[in-house]
Design a protein around this motif. Structure first.
Motif, PDB file in Angstrom:
ATOM      1  N   VAL A  35       0.867  -1.183   0.000  1.00 22.47           N
ATOM      2  CA  VAL A  35       0.000   0.000   0.000  1.00 22.47           C
ATOM      3  C   VAL A  35       0.896   1.223   0.000  1.00 22.47           C
ATOM      4  N   GLN A  36       0.851   1.986  -1.079  1.00 19.32           N
ATOM      5  CA  GLN A  36       1.708   3.156  -1.220  1.00 19.32           C
ATOM      6  C   GLN A  36       1.039   4.381  -0.630  1.00 19.32           C
ATOM      7  N   LEU A  37       1.803   5.166   0.141  1.00 20.96           N
ATOM      8  CA  LEU A  37       1.320   6.406   0.774  1.00 20.96           C
ATOM      9  C   LEU A  37      -0.039   6.191   1.439  1.00 20.96           C
ATOM     10  N   PRO A  38      -0.121   5.328   2.456  1.00 24.93           N
ATOM     11  CA  PRO A  38      -1.400   5.043   3.116  1.00 24.93           C
ATOM     12  C   PRO A  38      -1.953   6.283   3.814  1.00 24.93           C
ATOM     13  N   ASN A  39      -3.282   6.377   3.832  1.00 23.37           N
ATOM     14  CA  ASN A  39      -3.911   7.528   4.498  1.00 23.37           C
ATOM     15  C   ASN A  39      -4.104   7.236   5.985  1.00 23.37           C
ATOM     16  N   GLY A  40      -4.656   8.197   6.698  1.00 23.51           N
ATOM     17  CA  GLY A  40      -4.796   8.074   8.147  1.00 23.51           C
ATOM     18  C   GLY A  40      -5.751   6.997   8.592  1.00 23.51           C
ATOM     19  N   ASP A  41      -6.647   6.540   7.701  1.00 21.70           N
ATOM     20  CA  ASP A  41      -7.599   5.500   8.085  1.00 21.70           C
ATOM     21  C   ASP A  41      -7.008   4.097   8.007  1.00 21.70           C
ATOM     22  N   LYS A  42      -5.818   3.969   7.450  1.00 23.62           N
ATOM     23  CA  LYS A  42      -5.211   2.649   7.277  1.00 23.62           C
ATOM     24  C   LYS A  42      -4.875   2.028   8.633  1.00 23.62           C
ATOM     25  N   VAL A  43      -5.398   0.813   8.859  1.00 21.84           N
ATOM     26  CA  VAL A  43      -5.186   0.119  10.128  1.00 21.84           C
ATOM     27  C   VAL A  43      -3.959  -0.792  10.016  1.00 21.84           C
ATOM     28  N   ILE A  44      -3.113  -0.765  11.043  1.00 18.63           N
ATOM     29  CA  ILE A  44      -1.916  -1.606  11.084  1.00 18.63           C
ATOM     30  C   ILE A  44      -2.313  -3.040  11.434  1.00 18.63           C
ATOM     31  N   LYS A  45      -1.925  -3.974  10.592  1.00 22.76           N
ATOM     32  CA  LYS A  45      -2.210  -5.385  10.849  1.00 22.76           C
ATOM     33  C   LYS A  45      -0.949  -6.097  11.300  1.00 22.76           C
ATOM     34  N   GLU A  46      -1.148  -7.250  11.935  1.00 17.16           N
ATOM     35  CA  GLU A  46       0.004  -8.016  12.421  1.00 17.16           C
ATOM     36  C   GLU A  46       0.839  -8.540  11.263  1.00 17.16           C
ATOM     37  N   ASN A  47       2.142  -8.622  11.507  1.00 15.87           N
ATOM     38  CA  ASN A  47       3.125  -9.118  10.536  1.00 15.87           C
ATOM     39  C   ASN A  47       3.191  -8.287   9.255  1.00 15.87           C
ATOM     40  N   SER A  48       2.730  -7.050   9.342  1.00 15.40           N
ATOM     41  CA  SER A  48       2.896  -6.151   8.200  1.00 15.40           C
ATOM     42  C   SER A  48       4.235  -5.429   8.338  1.00 15.40           C
ATOM     43  N   LYS A  49       4.706  -4.884   7.229  1.00 13.34           N
ATOM     44  CA  LYS A  49       6.011  -4.227   7.213  1.00 13.34           C
ATOM     45  C   LYS A  49       5.811  -2.757   6.847  1.00 13.34           C
ATOM     46  N   LEU A  50       6.285  -1.879   7.726  1.00 14.79           N
ATOM     47  CA  LEU A  50       6.147  -0.442   7.500  1.00 14.79           C
ATOM     48  C   LEU A  50       7.404   0.096   6.834  1.00 14.79           C
ATOM     49  N   LEU A  51       7.210   0.896   5.776  1.00 17.51           N
ATOM     50  CA  LEU A  51       8.313   1.611   5.148  1.00 17.51           C
ATOM     51  C   LEU A  51       8.293   3.018   5.719  1.00 17.51           C
ATOM     52  N   ILE A  52       9.266   3.327   6.594  1.00 23.54           N
ATOM     53  CA  ILE A  52       9.233   4.580   7.333  1.00 23.54           C
ATOM     54  C   ILE A  52      10.408   5.470   6.937  1.00 23.54           C
TER      55      ILE A  52
END
Length: 375
Positions: free
Chosen positions: A335-352
């Motif tokens: 998911v590119q440039l996620p908005n504020g409604d995007k919920v963090i799920k387990e085992n997901s990888k954040l590009l910070i």
């Protein structure tokens, strides 16, 4: 697991093995075998000399050892009772002198032969190198030296990323000096001996940048097989390709990332032509040494306190001074440039993206079980 083991693990005090996985000691010992004969000969002459003086001159054992030692080494007389030696003792002493001198010449010849005509010095240098490599953790193994490898190594050095270069060239030591490779191994990269010497088991991944696609294919297959033998988490494998077809093949064979060199160059040239300022930003912040802004991936564990919360609720920009510019979910969807409604799920990888301090703090607190009070 014992209490002491759990205590060390909880406080990060586990003792890490720093011995190489490939032991050169048996080979080095085999090279030193010729030295055993002169050592045995000297010990035998010392025993004969000691017992001879005890028998002929009624010396004590310690006096016999002393007399035999300086007689064999031809260091002179006068310390004991040499002026009163019997004829038998004089003949015995002359024998020891000649035997000591002969054994010394013999020993010196063998030592010179061992250290000059063999590869003992190379083995000792390699052994020191393997001990240094054994201390590395989360490093990268760069396979096959060429101009691509040299450029990647330069970037790794500037960003303090540990790496080992593996190449079969006979002059790899000279190549390492010219290109600033701190750690190197002279082996075919796809062989198990290369995996052991480069300590691949503790590495983060392997990078194969050979211009020959068959080398890259062989390396990828070998690393994946070795990975299964170790029963560990998958290595990150990065390779290069000259064509789009080669890129597809390498990905199917197990490469995580494949860089198509002509395509990458075309994209960079296009970026320079269309948006020069954006290219300057990339060079300034993402590729520059000690950049104030950097980018990293962060895997979110299933028990993290941020699982189930939205980006807007977490407000990372204010609390941690970082921004999430992409999320790779456990299913592999990016998911590119996620908005504020995007919920963090387990085992997901954040590009910070953020400062080095912000990223370090994020890696420290985002996978905690309970939310920190200051966030």
């Amino acid at each position: 697991m014992s209490f002491l083991t759990r205590f060390k693990k909880n406080f990060g005090w586990e003792f890490r093995a720093t011995r190489p996985q490939y032991d050169l000691d048996p080979i080095i010992y085999s090279k030193l075998k010729p030295l055993r004969l002169p050592l045995i000969l000297i010990q035998l002459l010392m025993m004969i000399g000691t017992l001879g003086y005890v028998y002929l001159e009624n010396y004590t054992i310690m006096q016999g050892i002393f007399q035999a030692a300086y007689t064999l080494t031809n260091t002179g007389f006068g310390a004991l009772n040499e002026s009163n030696f019997k004829n038998e003792t004089i003949i015995f002493t002359v024998f020891l002198m000649i035997a000591g001198f002969s054994s010394l010449i013999f020993a010196v010849g063998i030592v010179i032969d061992v250290f000059t005509n063999g590869n003992l010095r190379e083995l000792l240098r390699e052994r020191r190198m393997l001990f240094k490599i054994a201390r590395l953790r989360k490093h990268f193994v760069l396979c096959y030296h060429n101009e691509y490898t040299a450029q990647v190594a330069r970037q790794f050095r500037e960003n303090h990323i540990p790496f080992v270069v593996v190449d079969p060239s006979d002059n790899i030591e000279q190549i390492a000096k010219e290109n600033g490779y701190p750690y190197f191994v002279k082996e075919e990269p796809y062989k198990e001996i290369a995996f052991l010497k480069s300590h691949l088991s503790s590495a983060k991944g392997a990078i194969s940048l050979s211009k020959n696609i068959s080398d890259n294919i062989t390396l990828i297959a070998s690393v994946r097989l070795y990975e299964k033998e170790l029963e560990r988490t998958p290595f990150l494998i990065i390779s290069n390709a000259e064509t789009l077809n080669e890129k597809i093949r390498l990905k199917k064979l197990g490469a995580d990332k494949v860089v198509a060199t002509p395509s990458l160059m075309a994209k960079r040239v296009s970026a320079m032509a269309i948006s020069p300022d954006m290219e300057n930003i990339l060079d300034e912040f993402l590729y520059k040494k000690d950049s104030p802004i950097t980018m990293e991936d962060l895997l979110i564990k299933d028990n993290s306190w941020i699982v189930g919360k939205s980006l807007g609720e977490l407000n990372f920009r204010d609390t941690l001074k970082i921004s999430v510019i992409g999320i790779t979910e456990a299913s592999g969807v990016f998911v590119q440039l996620p908005n504020g409604d995007k919920v963090i799920k387990e085992n997901s990888k954040l590009l910070i993206v953020g400062s080095q301090r912000g990223l370090s703090r994020a890696k420290r607190v985002l996978n905690l079980t309970n939310q920190p009070k200051d966030i």
